[in-house]
Write an enzyme that holds these catalytic residues in place. Sequence first.
Site, mmCIF file in Angstrom:
data_model
loop_
_atom_site.group_PDB
_atom_site.id
_atom_site.type_symbol
_atom_site.label_atom_id
_atom_site.label_comp_id
_atom_site.label_asym_id
_atom_site.label_seq_id
_atom_site.Cartn_x
_atom_site.Cartn_y
_atom_site.Cartn_z
ATOM 1 N N GLU A 123 -1.373 -56.056 28.989
ATOM 2 C CA GLU A 123 -1.103 -56.422 30.404
ATOM 3 C C GLU A 123 0.590 -56.064 30.604
ATOM 4 O OE1 GLU A 123 0.585 -59.901 27.789
ATOM 5 O OE2 GLU A 123 -1.751 -61.364 27.745
ATOM 6 N N LYS A 162 3.711 -54.950 30.904
ATOM 7 C CA LYS A 162 4.993 -54.801 30.177
ATOM 8 C C LYS A 162 5.974 -54.924 31.674
ATOM 9 C CE LYS A 162 7.473 -53.369 26.032
ATOM 10 N NZ LYS A 162 8.775 -53.263 26.641
ATOM 11 N N ARG A 192 12.907 -62.026 27.704
ATOM 12 C CA ARG A 192 12.349 -62.353 27.451
ATOM 13 C C ARG A 192 12.271 -63.789 27.409
ATOM 14 N NH1 ARG A 192 8.416 -61.534 22.393
ATOM 15 N NH2 ARG A 192 7.664 -63.116 22.329
ATOM 16 N N ARG A 240 15.583 -63.666 23.851
ATOM 17 C CA ARG A 240 14.741 -62.358 22.763
ATOM 18 C C ARG A 240 15.690 -64.270 21.268
ATOM 19 N NH1 ARG A 240 13.095 -57.678 21.713
ATOM 20 N NH2 ARG A 240 13.740 -57.154 18.845
ATOM 21 N N GLU A 242 8.598 -63.321 30.548
ATOM 22 C CA GLU A 242 9.658 -62.085 30.953
ATOM 23 C C GLU A 242 9.813 -62.709 32.131
ATOM 24 O OE1 GLU A 242 10.420 -59.900 28.412
ATOM 25 O OE2 GLU A 242 11.550 -58.173 29.729
ATOM 26 N N PHE A 278 3.537 -65.164 30.072
ATOM 27 C CA PHE A 278 2.349 -64.148 28.845
ATOM 28 C C PHE A 278 2.095 -64.963 27.901
ATOM 29 C CE2 PHE A 278 6.004 -62.265 27.506
ATOM 30 C CZ PHE A 278 6.392 -62.350 26.571
ATOM 31 N N ARG A 333 6.817 -58.815 13.641
ATOM 32 C CA ARG A 333 6.614 -57.469 13.829
ATOM 33 C C ARG A 333 5.276 -57.003 13.345
ATOM 34 N NH1 ARG A 333 9.761 -54.475 17.787
ATOM 35 N NH2 ARG A 333 11.333 -54.652 16.919
ATOM 36 N N LYS A 366 3.623 -52.243 21.781
ATOM 37 C CA LYS A 366 4.176 -51.612 23.135
ATOM 38 C C LYS A 366 4.058 -50.149 23.665
ATOM 39 C CE LYS A 366 8.226 -51.817 20.881
ATOM 40 N NZ LYS A 366 9.568 -52.551 20.645
#
Length: 592
Positions: free
Chosen positions: A250, A252, A257, A273, A303, A344, A421, A427
């Site tokens: 996708e 970025k 966020r 976020r 985003e 997203f 994470r 990313k």
Amino acid sequence: MQFAELAAAYERLEGTPKRLEMRAILADLFRPLKPPELDRVLYLSQGMLRPEYEGVELGVADSLARKAVGVATHTPEPDVARRAKEAGDLGLVVVQLLTERPRLVADDPLTVAQVYSELERIAAANGPGSQETKVRVLTELLGRATPVEGKFLVRFVLGTLRVGVREMTILDALAVVFADGSKAARTRIEAAFNLSSDLGLVAGALVAGSLDGLATIQLQVGRPVRPMLAEREPTLAAVLERMEGRAAVEYKYDGLRMQAHVAADGTVRLFSRRLEETSAQFPELVRELPKALHSLPAIVEGECVPIDLETDEIQPFQEVSRRRGRKHDLAQAQEEIPVCLFLFDVLLAGGTAVWELDLPERRATLESIVRPNERVRLATQRIVTTADEATAFLDEAVAAGGEGLMAKSVAAGSGYRAGARGYWWIKYKRDYTVGLTDSIDGVVVGAFPGRGRRAGHYGAFLLAAYDATRDRFESFCKVGSGFDDAALAEMPRRLAPFRTDEKPAEVASSLVPDHWFRPGLVLEVRGAELTLSPVHPAGLGAVRAGVGFALRFPRFTGRIREEKGPTDATTTAELLHMYRSQVRQAAGTSDS
Ligand code: AMP
């Protein structure tokens, strides 16, 4: 529960850096408690009154606290101020003063319930006369406090309660009290917390039904989910390999966020976020989201980026950061800096929880419930199976104004991992592979005075990375370039809330700046390369004993990472990763 017991536990916690000991102290503290006392103790131990996302603030400034301390201990305010400056901690001053001047009412001990409700009164005091109310309530509390109680009360109201307890340690303790303390139990508790962002709620469920009680915790519109986070890899080939040869890529987008909660009646709440509510700052999204989503209630993520509505081009991130935190001139800001939300992900659609579904199913759900409009769109996504396809997509993403790509696993098990994470999302920013062009988010821990044109301002800043294992902030560079006059002029105001007279205990640095700051403000910097340095302790010993990482030729990008808290800054583990991929490139083993 007596407040003295809580203060004694904090005193013990303060005395140990060992996580296992902390866990035991906390477990002893929590074990005998039931809701609502348990919730209160949990929130208090995090330095809060309510779960963080509710944004309840005490609104007590240093001067206000000094005033209360002065009145409560019959000490002139300038004396309190002088002592606080010397000690670097008003909490320690309270210990001195209360010890020197014993309390008048010695046998009216405070209970946790009383302290909590008085703190609620302080938080609730608003508008005209509120300062007086806050001082009065705090003075009364301090008047009844023992020295140790007073110390923690003052630190609590100033937001500097640092007994070293992080959420993760509290979760460890809950696993000991309500289950067998095993990793499996801990994982289940953490998952419930990640879904609800509310430790009090998690503890309540555990009291009611032990680990099985956690099943009662479900997604709820209006209660933010801790966001899923991405890992990084040095090359697109490595990304594809991690994804076993097939990934959704996708754009970025470089913005803020946003998690949007849209209730059945169309009411919208936006969370950042860090789970702060930002609805008030983006009224056009609040207006447009219910029109763009046709299956409510829903929780979606995206985003938010500034966009030129004339040309449909994405604008630089700096623009949207000007809107965040803005309280005035909202209408004007809306006109000047229009934003668009690129969605997203979806966690809840038409009231059905879909977060556990694999990514392809979530994406299909998202596409089926969104009617894109000018302000609410879908993130561009494509399935790729080779590094070449990914590279082509990256070029496209960057040309469209993105800062790189996000690669996402489409495999079985690719459900939404709240708060985690991992390599399910990777990313990849453009040019990652040529030198160190990836940016680093550093926490400001110190400042040096400026010279020449910069005289009278700060001229350079000491930045630190977060070391999660040692739970401290370790310096990696001193940065002075990249600040324009406006940015420099703004820094004193930005840093004022974090000023402290002495080096904070959680900071490691061998450079001694002229001003110290508690870790709070995060700046994005770029640099030429990471080198091994005897001067900076970041990641000390990770590569070789006695040396840490330093960023060579650091430069501020102009971007304050408002949405990141100090522990969200680049970690020393990430620095190690970046250092290693640099070394690999230098050795010519890089494949793209
Ligand atoms: P970073 O802030 O550099 O750690 O990068 C992760 C962030 O990228 C996420 O938290 C999102 O704010 C942002 N982002 C931009 N586009 C996407 C996307 N398509 N999917 C997920 N996150 C995205």
